[in-house]
Scaffold this motif. Structure first.
Motif, short mmCIF file in Angstrom:
data_model
loop_
_atom_site.label_atom_id
_atom_site.label_comp_id
_atom_site.label_asym_id
_atom_site.label_seq_id
_atom_site.Cartn_x
_atom_site.Cartn_y
_atom_site.Cartn_z
N LYS A 130 0.81 -1.21 0.00
CA LYS A 130 0.00 0.00 0.00
C LYS A 130 0.85 1.27 0.00
N GLU A 131 1.85 1.30 0.86
CA GLU A 131 2.67 2.50 1.01
C GLU A 131 4.09 2.31 0.51
N SER A 132 4.64 1.12 0.75
CA SER A 132 6.04 0.85 0.41
C SER A 132 6.16 -0.56 -0.15
N LEU A 133 7.15 -0.76 -0.99
CA LEU A 133 7.41 -2.08 -1.55
C LEU A 133 7.60 -3.12 -0.46
N PHE A 134 8.06 -2.67 0.71
CA PHE A 134 8.42 -3.59 1.78
C PHE A 134 7.35 -3.67 2.87
N ASP A 135 6.14 -3.22 2.56
CA ASP A 135 5.03 -3.29 3.52
C ASP A 135 4.84 -4.71 4.04
N GLY A 136 4.63 -4.81 5.35
CA GLY A 136 4.26 -6.08 5.94
C GLY A 136 5.38 -7.09 6.07
N ILE A 137 6.59 -6.69 5.75
CA ILE A 137 7.73 -7.62 5.86
C ILE A 137 8.48 -7.34 7.15
N ASN A 138 8.47 -8.30 8.03
CA ASN A 138 9.17 -8.16 9.30
C ASN A 138 10.64 -8.52 9.08
N THR A 139 11.49 -7.53 9.14
CA THR A 139 12.91 -7.78 8.92
C THR A 139 13.71 -7.76 10.22
N SER A 140 13.01 -7.69 11.35
CA SER A 140 13.71 -7.69 12.63
C SER A 140 13.87 -9.13 13.13
N TRP A 141 14.59 -9.29 14.22
CA TRP A 141 14.80 -10.63 14.76
C TRP A 141 13.52 -11.24 15.32
N SER A 142 12.48 -10.43 15.47
CA SER A 142 11.22 -10.96 15.97
C SER A 142 10.53 -11.85 14.94
N ARG A 143 11.03 -11.85 13.68
CA ARG A 143 10.46 -12.77 12.70
C ARG A 143 10.81 -14.23 13.05
N LEU A 144 11.82 -14.40 13.92
CA LEU A 144 12.16 -15.72 14.44
C LEU A 144 11.67 -15.78 15.88
N LYS A 145 10.83 -16.71 16.20
CA LYS A 145 10.18 -16.79 17.50
C LYS A 145 11.20 -16.82 18.64
N GLY A 146 11.01 -15.87 19.59
CA GLY A 146 11.83 -15.85 20.79
C GLY A 146 13.23 -15.29 20.62
N GLN A 147 13.50 -14.65 19.47
CA GLN A 147 14.88 -14.20 19.21
C GLN A 147 15.02 -12.67 19.24
N ASP A 148 14.03 -11.97 19.83
CA ASP A 148 14.12 -10.51 19.89
C ASP A 148 15.38 -10.04 20.58
N TYR A 149 15.84 -10.81 21.55
CA TYR A 149 16.99 -10.38 22.35
C TYR A 149 18.25 -10.26 21.50
N ILE A 150 18.33 -11.01 20.40
CA ILE A 150 19.51 -10.93 19.53
C ILE A 150 19.61 -9.55 18.92
N GLY A 151 18.47 -9.00 18.51
CA GLY A 151 18.48 -7.66 17.94
C GLY A 151 18.96 -6.62 18.94
N LYS A 152 18.55 -6.77 20.20
CA LYS A 152 19.01 -5.82 21.23
C LYS A 152 20.51 -5.96 21.48
N PHE A 153 21.00 -7.18 21.42
CA PHE A 153 22.43 -7.41 21.61
C PHE A 153 23.23 -6.76 20.48
N ILE A 154 22.72 -6.87 19.25
CA ILE A 154 23.39 -6.24 18.11
C ILE A 154 23.36 -4.72 18.25
#
Length: 824
Positions: free
Chosen positions: A275-299
């Motif tokens: 709708k707004e961007s070519l990349f709409d709705g694409i989760n590119t953060s570590w949260s796309r892998l279940k339970g791995q949000d902490y890796i993004g914070k470590f990075i």
């Protein structure tokens, strides 16, 4: 420099080729740390090298930090060449390497399918039939499953707006593969190696040349501004893209960088509509892998604490991150992110490792000397645990502790096993069809090039963690002008046979001397050369003893060849028997400054053709354009050909030539053609015959290259068997010295011609021939002849540059008639 001597036997492969090792700056390392937090993939899809939008690839890879790849269905074998005389397979090798050079510049990856560029096609139906649609569709599905793109971007629309049938076919295949890649029942044999994959959406990157009025307000259209400036890189995506596109030198695509806003439009084809961007709705953060949000914070912590003056300070945190990544359940992202971390560690150390051979080639059974150079430029100490060759179970342990900035050299020798394959480009090892390369190994399909001939695995220990890095064996030397130079190390057969001319065309029954060169890739080679000619040809000798003592030594062979009246078209073949084994390859080297030097090993043969051919005149001048083999072709039938430069174009000098031929695209590539053209026209005016081969209307250096008005177009006839009509059957160009009949237009290759004029001064030009592809209107502009002053001016878009090297008899007869005009 410390030196250590070691002897080993080695065989292992890698996907790296010879380039000077790239050391990232601190800002580039910092950018790569930020990329660790991006889990997104984008696949660009089109038909040929140079079809890709390098602006978008540069933006996606460097600004959005997505893993970005380009799938080119073909290698561009069927195109033209502006930098040399290579066509077909050798041009495909060049264009493959140009794409790889482009990706090294813009940060993308490169894939190919098995489709062969068989030449221009006007219909996707024809393209898909010749390509063997199911095979190429399977390849697109394979790349999607292997690369797992979130978004697939087609360069061309599905409705034919992109022109070329290959272009449309690429989009149609992309749309069909979009669903099939997620279907476990489609190509199930691939699922032994990859999982099914469903991309979020597939779009077309709409170009204004087929939709000039496109707008962000249109239904299904989103816009991205890809002209952003990247402060870490000190450049914009547009400027990166221009450098990338400039790598397509064989196609004349040198580009000037632009700056500022650059809008790109993307039209929805299938999947979830943006709708707004070519990349709409694409989760590119570590949260796309279940339970791995902490890796993004470590990075984020690694990024926040990064020291531009001392990148090595981030290594302990990167090692900790690596240990966490090893625990991931998602194998795809685990492998990708561990590889990114390992590269960051290497770059932060300033690690330099190189394996340099004493020569650029060797043959099976030969011993090769290698010099390893190892240097750790940042850490107090770095432990190198081993150099491995797992394929043969070799491991050299505890080699050396690398002290900071201490250069270590390890000298080695190894023998090349008899089981290793030679370095022929993998897609050319077996004979394919007109439309498809013959590659059956699933894991090889899609690769851009061969793995390195020989690859070393270097294992080192950092903070208790083992890391393995792959290094190809390369050859390096110093050029007194260019400095440090690299080329790939290659494995070749022990001996080659090259004919001085790959085409021998006879127009009479007189004997001719044919020269061959036998070159050894090994020492103390003793063998027997055997020559075999087709029916109707007589050789003065068929066997020769070969004795070559030193590697690289050559032996010249001269043999007399005589045709009979019944001489059949065929190949003069050369086989060389050594120790009971037969070798039948020639060696062609492809060397240009913008790509690594390549080798191609075709069969050792020369095509023999006997043609009923009458000639007039003797001396021909040739003014070069982008590159063709017309001078060789004319020399082959007895003409004396002088290659001319601008300083040769004085009338007093030109008057000695019976005709002058201008090479393909000379008006496109010679910056001084505005000064050249009047001198050539003066030659015509004073009684000369001038033959221009094809040019394109794009980037003409002058419009004043013809005596009367003509306008170049994109008209072409792609069907090599298109029926010909003689518009002026009594014209001398069809009658003297050779009587041209419709039989002369049989057995042509790839096409009839291209970029014909579609408007011309009909009072002064005679249009000689007419033809057209099925379902199209007649094209009458392929051969125009005008009387000008005392001489003749000829403009032709007929593909003589393809037909003469392919030894098409009728093409020779017609071309001789062109250069015979006015010669009584």
């Amino acid at each position: 420099m410390k030196k250590i001597g070691v002897i080993l036997l080695l065989l292992v492969v890698s996907n790296v080729f010879a380039q000077q090792p790239k050391q990232l700056s601190s800002s580039e390392i910092y950018q790569k740390i930020q990329k660790l937090n991006v889990l997104g993939n984008v696949l660009y899809l089109a038909a040929h090298p140079d079809d890709e939008n390098t602006r978008f690839i540069a933006y996606s890879a460097n600004e959005k930090l997505f893993n970005t790849a380009y799938l080119s269905l073909t290698r561009g074998d069927g195109g033209q060449n502006l930098i040399g005389t290579e066509i077909r397979e050798e041009l495909g090798i060049i264009r493959t390497q140009e794409l790889l050079a482009a990706r090294r510049t813009d940060g993308g990856q490169q894939f190919f399918s098995r489709a062969n560029d068989f030449g221009y096609s006007k219909a996707p139906e024809e393209t898909l039939e010749i390509w063997d649609k199911d095979k190429i569709l399977a390849d697109v599905v394979w790349v999607i499953r292997k690369f797992r793109p979130d978004v697939i971007v087609c360069r061309f629309p599905t409705d034919g707006g992109g022109g070329h049938g290959h272009h449309t076919a690429s989009a149609l295949l992309g749309v069909e593969a979009f669903d099939l890649a997620a279907d476990k029942n489609a190509y199930p044999e691939q699922l032994k190696h990859v999982d099914v994959w469903q991309a979020k959406r597939i779009v077309v990157n709409t170009g204004r040349w087929w939709n000039p009025d496109i707008s962000a307000d249109d239904e299904g259209v989103v816009v991205e501004d890809i002209g952003k400036y990247n402060a870490l890189l000190g450049t914009s995506c547009n400027e990166i893209a221009a450098k990338s596109r400039t790598m397509h030198k064989s196609q004349g695509f040198g580009s000037t960088g632009t700056r500022g806003e650059q809008l790109e439009y993307f039209e929805h084809l299938k999947g979830e509509q943006a709708k707004e961007s070519l990349f709409d709705g694409i989760n590119t953060s570590w949260s796309r892998l279940k339970g791995q949000d902490y890796i993004g914070k470590f990075i984020d912590d690694i990024s926040a604490n990064f020291d531009l003056n001392a990148p090595e300070k981030s290594i302990p945190l990167l090692i900790t991150l690596r240990k966490e990544l090893v625990k991931l359940d998602d194998d795809f992202w685990k492998k990708k992110k561990i590889a990114e971390v390992d590269e960051l560690i290497k770059q932060s150390i300033g690690l330099y490792i190189e394996a340099k051979a004493d020569d650029y080639y060797a043959t099976n059974g030969d011993s090769v000397k290698v010099d390893f150079e190892l240097i750790n430029r940042a850490l107090p100490e770095l432990k190198v645990k081993s150099i491995k060759a797992n394929a043969i179970g070799f491991s050299l342990d505890n080699i050396q502790v690398l002290s900071k900035n201490e250069n270590i050299s390890i000298e080695q020798s190894f023998q090349i096993p008899v089981t290793i394959e030679n370095s022929q480009p993998y897609w050319l090892k077996k004979e394919g069809t007109l439309g498809t390369y013959n590659v059956s190994d699933q894991l090889t399909i899609g690769k851009p090039e061969n793995d390195a001939a020989i690859n070393f695995e270097v294992v080192m220990e950092i903070d208790g963690e083992e890391l393995t890095y792959n290094y190809p064996l390369i050859y390096k030397w110093n050029d007194p002008v260019k400095g440090e130079m690299y080329r790939p190390f290659v494995i070749v057969p022990p001996v080659f046979v090259n004919f001085s001319e790959e085409l021998q065309l006879f127009s009479n029954l007189k004997e001719r001397e044919v020269e061959l060169t036998v070159k050894t890739a090994s020492s103390n080679l003793i063998g027997k050369l055997k020559l075999k000619a087709p029916n109707g040809w007589k050789l003065s000798q068929t066997t020769y003893d070969i004795n070559l003592a030193k590697k690289g030594e050559e032996q010249k062979i001269k043999v007399w060849l005589t045709p009979s009246a019944e001489a059949a078209i065929g190949d003069l073949k050369a086989d060389l028997v050594v120790n009971g084994k037969t070798y039948d390859k020639a060696l062609n080297t492809i060397a240009y400054d913008h790509i690594p030097t390549q080798i191609y090993m075709p069969q050792a043969k020369a095509k023999l053709v006997f043609v009923d051919l009458k000639t007039k005149g003797n001396k021909i001048g040739y003014f070069a354009g982008a590159g063709d083999k017309i001078p060789e072709a004319l020399t082959n039938i007895g003409y004396k050909v002088d290659e001319l430069v601008e300083s040769d174009l004085e009338l007093t000098n030109l008057s000695k030539y019976d005709a002058i031929v201008v090479g393909i695209r000379a008006v496109n590539v010679n910056d001084r053609f505005g000064f050249v053209a009047p001198k050539l026209l003066k030659y015509v005016e004073e009684g000369g015959t001038l033959v221009y081969q094809y040019n394109t209307s794009h980037r003409l250096k002058t419009d004043d290259f013809s005596p009367y008005s003509l306008k170049l177009s994109k008209d072409r006839v792609t069907e090599e068997d298109a029926e010909v009509t003689f518009l002026k059957p009594e014209h001398e160009v069809l009658n003297t010295p050779n009587k041209i009949t419709k039989a002369d237009f049989e057995d042509w290759v790839q096409e009839r011609g291209l970029y014909f004029p579609n408007q011309w001064d009909k009072d002064n030009y005679d249009a000689i021939l007419s033809w057209h592809d099925k379902g199209e209107e007649a094209k009458d502009g392929s051969l125009l002849v005008a009387k000008y002053g005392k001489g003749y001016y000829v403009y032709t878009g007929i593909s003589f540059f393809r037909e003469l090297p392919a030894a098409v008899p009728g093409a020779y007869r017609l071309f001789v008639n062109l250069i015979s005009l006015g010669n009584k």
